[in-house]
Motif scaffolding. Sequence first.
Motif, PDB file in Angstrom:
ATOM      1  N   MET A   1      76.564  28.551   2.743  1.00  0.00           N
ATOM      2  CA  MET A   1      77.174  27.244   2.523  1.00  0.00           C
ATOM      3  C   MET A   1      76.164  26.152   2.868  1.00  0.00           C
ATOM      4  O   MET A   1      75.444  26.240   3.847  1.00  0.00           O
ATOM      5  N   THR A   2      76.107  25.128   2.056  1.00  0.00           N
ATOM      6  CA  THR A   2      75.183  24.016   2.263  1.00  0.00           C
ATOM      7  C   THR A   2      75.711  23.086   3.335  1.00  0.00           C
ATOM      8  O   THR A   2      76.861  22.673   3.294  1.00  0.00           O
ATOM      9  N   MET A   3      74.855  22.763   4.290  1.00  0.00           N
ATOM     10  CA  MET A   3      75.227  21.819   5.341  1.00  0.00           C
ATOM     11  C   MET A   3      75.120  20.410   4.763  1.00  0.00           C
ATOM     12  O   MET A   3      74.258  20.128   3.931  1.00  0.00           O
ATOM     13  N   LYS A   4      75.996  19.532   5.192  1.00  0.00           N
ATOM     14  CA  LYS A   4      76.001  18.148   4.716  1.00  0.00           C
ATOM     15  C   LYS A   4      76.018  17.238   5.937  1.00  0.00           C
ATOM     16  O   LYS A   4      76.856  17.382   6.811  1.00  0.00           O
ATOM     17  N   LEU A   5      75.066  16.294   5.993  1.00  0.00           N
ATOM     18  CA  LEU A   5      74.966  15.365   7.113  1.00  0.00           C
ATOM     19  C   LEU A   5      74.728  13.954   6.593  1.00  0.00           C
ATOM     20  O   LEU A   5      74.060  13.765   5.567  1.00  0.00           O
ATOM     21  N   VAL A  18      64.519  20.672  10.130  1.00  0.00           N
ATOM     22  CA  VAL A  18      63.336  21.197   9.450  1.00  0.00           C
ATOM     23  C   VAL A  18      63.108  22.647   9.862  1.00  0.00           C
ATOM     24  O   VAL A  18      62.857  23.509   9.016  1.00  0.00           O
ATOM     25  N   GLU A  19      63.198  22.935  11.147  1.00  0.00           N
ATOM     26  CA  GLU A  19      63.010  24.306  11.621  1.00  0.00           C
ATOM     27  C   GLU A  19      64.061  25.245  11.033  1.00  0.00           C
ATOM     28  O   GLU A  19      63.755  26.365  10.625  1.00  0.00           O
ATOM     29  N   GLN A  20      65.303  24.787  10.986  1.00  0.00           N
ATOM     30  CA  GLN A  20      66.396  25.593  10.450  1.00  0.00           C
ATOM     31  C   GLN A  20      66.176  25.894   8.966  1.00  0.00           C
ATOM     32  O   GLN A  20      66.306  27.038   8.521  1.00  0.00           O
ATOM     33  N   VAL A  21      65.827  24.881   8.207  1.00  0.00           N
ATOM     34  CA  VAL A  21      65.613  25.046   6.768  1.00  0.00           C
ATOM     35  C   VAL A  21      64.392  25.936   6.516  1.00  0.00           C
ATOM     36  O   VAL A  21      64.426  26.810   5.656  1.00  0.00           O
ATOM     37  N   ALA A  22      63.323  25.722   7.279  1.00  0.00           N
ATOM     38  CA  ALA A  22      62.104  26.518   7.112  1.00  0.00           C
ATOM     39  C   ALA A  22      62.354  27.986   7.442  1.00  0.00           C
ATOM     40  O   ALA A  22      61.709  28.876   6.871  1.00  0.00           O
ATOM     41  N   ALA A  23      63.289  28.253   8.331  1.00  0.00           N
ATOM     42  CA  ALA A  23      63.603  29.629   8.723  1.00  0.00           C
ATOM     43  C   ALA A  23      64.572  30.299   7.750  1.00  0.00           C
ATOM     44  O   ALA A  23      65.012  31.420   7.984  1.00  0.00           O
ATOM     45  N   GLY A  24      64.913  29.616   6.659  1.00  0.00           N
ATOM     46  CA  GLY A  24      65.797  30.207   5.657  1.00  0.00           C
ATOM     47  C   GLY A  24      67.257  29.895   5.862  1.00  0.00           C
ATOM     48  O   GLY A  24      68.123  30.580   5.315  1.00  0.00           O
ATOM     49  N   ASP A  44      60.210  28.087   0.393  1.00  0.00           N
ATOM     50  CA  ASP A  44      60.557  29.220  -0.471  1.00  0.00           C
ATOM     51  C   ASP A  44      61.651  28.839  -1.466  1.00  0.00           C
ATOM     52  O   ASP A  44      61.573  29.178  -2.649  1.00  0.00           O
ATOM     53  N   ASP A  45      62.658  28.124  -0.990  1.00  0.00           N
ATOM     54  CA  ASP A  45      63.728  27.670  -1.882  1.00  0.00           C
ATOM     55  C   ASP A  45      63.179  26.711  -2.941  1.00  0.00           C
ATOM     56  O   ASP A  45      63.577  26.757  -4.103  1.00  0.00           O
ATOM     57  N   TYR A  46      62.257  25.859  -2.531  1.00  0.00           N
ATOM     58  CA  TYR A  46      61.635  24.916  -3.464  1.00  0.00           C
ATOM     59  C   TYR A  46      60.865  25.665  -4.550  1.00  0.00           C
ATOM     60  O   TYR A  46      60.995  25.355  -5.737  1.00  0.00           O
ATOM     61  N   LEU A  47      60.080  26.662  -4.158  1.00  0.00           N
ATOM     62  CA  LEU A  47      59.319  27.442  -5.139  1.00  0.00           C
ATOM     63  C   LEU A  47      60.247  28.184  -6.094  1.00  0.00           C
ATOM     64  O   LEU A  47      59.972  28.260  -7.299  1.00  0.00           O
ATOM     65  N   GLN A  48      61.349  28.719  -5.582  1.00  0.00           N
ATOM     66  CA  GLN A  48      62.315  29.398  -6.449  1.00  0.00           C
ATOM     67  C   GLN A  48      62.938  28.419  -7.437  1.00  0.00           C
ATOM     68  O   GLN A  48      63.138  28.747  -8.608  1.00  0.00           O
ATOM     69  N   LEU A  49      63.222  27.230  -6.974  1.00  0.00           N
ATOM     70  CA  LEU A  49      63.789  26.201  -7.840  1.00  0.00           C
ATOM     71  C   LEU A  49      62.812  25.847  -8.958  1.00  0.00           C
ATOM     72  O   LEU A  49      63.196  25.747 -10.132  1.00  0.00           O
TER      73      LEU A  49
END
Length: 95
Positions: A1-5, A18-24, A44-49
């Motif tokens: 699920m995508t976090m929204k802030l 940043v640490e959370q996103v970088a860790a997948g 990694d998500d950016y490259l997949q996109l």
Amino acid sequence: MTMKLGKSQARAQFLPLVEQVAAGGGPVEITDRGKVAAVLLGHDDYLQLLARAGAPLTQTRSAVGCLEILGDLEQGSREIGRRMRESLIRTAEEL
């Protein structure tokens, strides 16, 4: 699920996000007045996109004095040289 802030929350928690996103940990939607204004995602998500899109994003932004070469390095280098020469000629003419 995508976090929204909200922007303020994201600003206050930026480094841990940043640490959370970088860790997948998945993408984080950053909202401004209830509407998504930006998305923070891991490399990694950016490259997949990009791979799913089939081509690199065409919109680029750069600060004055910075350069970005997309595509053929040799052709890009020639273009930078051409622009430099034109700039020097314009500067000399202005002096």
